[in-house]
Design an enzyme around this catalytic site. Structure first.
Site, PDB file in Angstrom:
ATOM      1  N   GLU A  81       0.823  -1.208   0.000  1.00  0.00           N
ATOM      2  CA  GLU A  81       0.000   0.000   0.000  1.00  0.00           C
ATOM      3  C   GLU A  81       0.859   1.261   0.000  1.00  0.00           C
ATOM      4  OE1 GLU A  81      -3.343   2.201   2.796  1.00  0.00           O
ATOM      5  OE2 GLU A  81      -3.226   0.012   2.779  1.00  0.00           O
ATOM      6  N   LYS A 265      -7.473  -0.030  11.471  1.00  0.00           N
ATOM      7  CA  LYS A 265      -6.808  -0.447  10.236  1.00  0.00           C
ATOM      8  C   LYS A 265      -5.585   0.421   9.986  1.00  0.00           C
ATOM      9  CE  LYS A 265      -6.065  -0.797   5.601  1.00  0.00           C
ATOM     10  NZ  LYS A 265      -5.260   0.064   4.720  1.00  0.00           N
ATOM     11  N   ASP A 281       4.055 -14.034  12.540  1.00  0.00           N
ATOM     12  CA  ASP A 281       2.701 -14.489  12.222  1.00  0.00           C
ATOM     13  C   ASP A 281       1.777 -13.285  12.364  1.00  0.00           C
ATOM     14  OD1 ASP A 281       0.223 -15.643  11.946  1.00  0.00           O
ATOM     15  OD2 ASP A 281       0.603 -17.306  13.315  1.00  0.00           O
ATOM     16  N   HIS A 378      -2.308   9.725  -0.957  1.00  0.00           N
ATOM     17  CA  HIS A 378      -2.539   8.464  -1.650  1.00  0.00           C
ATOM     18  C   HIS A 378      -2.518   8.656  -3.164  1.00  0.00           C
ATOM     19  CE1 HIS A 378      -3.249   5.393   1.309  1.00  0.00           C
ATOM     20  NE2 HIS A 378      -4.085   6.158   1.987  1.00  0.00           N
TER      21      HIS A 378
END
Length: 427
Positions: A81, A265, A281, A378
């Site tokens: 991202e 998030k 993990d 972005h």
């Protein structure tokens, strides 16, 4: 927490303007072979998972400017991202000179031994508690080397889940294990398997599932930072305005689980990127984080921000089950190099760095939302990606990306048109 090893200097100016080779040189990477194509051989990959047909590459970057518990650190990140690495680096710069302070709990994981069809739940629970010392001693004998290093089984807890139902009376035994520098999944699972029959016999029931819990609420990291108004200011907003807006955004997440999910998030953008780079993990940490966020019966933010005496103060608390031994680290050269770059020799230092990355990316996202909006950064990076995909190279990438972003039509077809036009006009 183990004292961190003195790491490399992390404050770089204009690092993003350098090419990959120059960045490696700045970091003192004389040999970057562990990051190059083929570093993870097909043979090694075939030994890691099943049905291997190849390897899959993602960008490996470093976030700079971090100071964690008084020690500079560069944070390795693997993520697809755009803007996450830049955002983390910028937030870390805002947090300097003091940076992020952390508290890391003991590396205690929970193993669960389920017992079903217990005829008398109260008597079964009492029997297990009466024999807790015996069960713990049996567990310790199974891991003598871990016990010698100061780890091993620490506590045995008995919980009643139900008196009746399709599975009869159900108890669950929690085995708390100090895993030292390991994440501990295999270790804890092995101990649960070994104790299950004895536990079931004592409880007067049948052994059910025997496996660790990824809600590792006994293995947490707490990260704090304080940001001055001057560091928060942007071209269009003063420091106090940004401070108030970020605190308000935090309160929004505390009131609304729909916002809290996106708030978290943003935290996991930084957390997962470091976890993937260091061979952890990350799915286990994700599961634990979201379960922890809902532990009060309502999904809530993992990080909160408050106005304190003219400053912005942030705090993140979340489970952090990581390790610096075992797992993919045995075979993945990139993961081993990532730990070296981060200066993370022990699990507690790695947990501190991962938590700092999460608080940093959360801060960056909230500041962007409070000022120019999240899309501006972005879209600028997205425009560069489209320019490259359309065939632009070298200086042409920035030229096409700038025109693409300025047009407001940041789409692949428009990027191809711009590249074709520029190449046609070129001498």
């Amino acid at each position: 927490m183990s004292p961190p090893r003195q790491s490399r200097f992390s404050r770089f100016s204009g690092f993003y303007r350098l090419g990959p080779a120059e960045r490696r040189a700045q970091l003192g990477l004389a040999d970057g072979a562990a990051l190059d194509p083929g570093a993870l051989t097909l043979e090694a990959a075939d030994g890691m998972i099943e049905n291997v047909i190849g390897t899959y590459a993602l960008p490996f970057a470093v976030a700079v400017n971090f100071c964690v518990d008084g020690v500079d650190a560069v944070l390795p990140m693997v993520i697809e991202e755009a803007s996450v690495v830049a955002a983390a680096s910028n937030a870390a710069r805002m947090a300097r000179p003091h940076g992020f302070s952390t508290t890391v709990s003991a590396p205690t994981m929970i193993g669960q031994i389920q017992v079903t069809h217990v005829a008398d739940v109260a008597a079964g629970a009492a029997a297990l508690r009466a024999h807790a010392a015996e069960l713990l001693e049996a567990a310790r004998r199974l891991v003598p080397r871990l016990a010698e290093r100061g780890g091993g089984p620490r506590e045995l807890e008995v919980r009643t889940l139900t008196q009746t139902g399709p599975d009869g009376g159900v108890l669950v035994v929690h085995l708390h294990v100090d895993c030292c520098d390991a994440m501990g999944a295999n270790l804890v699972n092995t101990l649960c398997e070994a104790l299950a029959d004895r536990v079931a016999t004592l409880a007067g029931g049948r052994a059910g599932l025997r496996i660790l819990s990824n809600l590792s609420d006994g293995r947490t990291v707490t990260v704090r930072c304080t940001i001055a108004d001057a560091a928060l200011a942007s071209d269009g907003a003063s420091g106090p305005e940004v401070r108030r807006a970020i605190a308000a955004a935090s309160r929004f997440a505390e009131l609304d689980p729909y916002r809290a999910a996106t708030h978290n998030k943003g935290i996991m953008n930084g957390v997962d990127a470091v976890l993937v780079a260091t061979g952890q993990d990350w799915r286990a940490v994700e599961a634990g984080a979201h379960a922890f966020a809902a532990r009060g019966g309502r999904y809530a933010p993992l990080a909160t921000w408050r106005e304190v005496e003219g400053h912005l103060a942030g705090e993140l608390v979340m489970p952090m089950a990581v390790g610096t031994v075992g797992g993919a680290l045995h075979v993945h050269p990139g993961a081993r190099l990532a730990l070296e770059l981060a200066g993370a020799q022990h699990a507690d230092r790695l947990a501190a760095l991962v938590g700092a990355a999460g608080l940093a990316t959360n801060l960056a996202a909230l500041r962007a939302l409070a000022t120019e909006g999240i899309q501006r950064g972005h879209m600028a990076l997205h425009a560069r990606g489209l320019a490259r995909a359309a065939g632009a190279t070298g200086e042409l990438v920035e030229r096409v990306a700038a025109e693409l972003a300025a047009s407001g039509d940041v789409k692949a077809e428009h990027a191809r048109e711009l590249v074709a036009r520029v190449l046609k006009d070129a001498p």
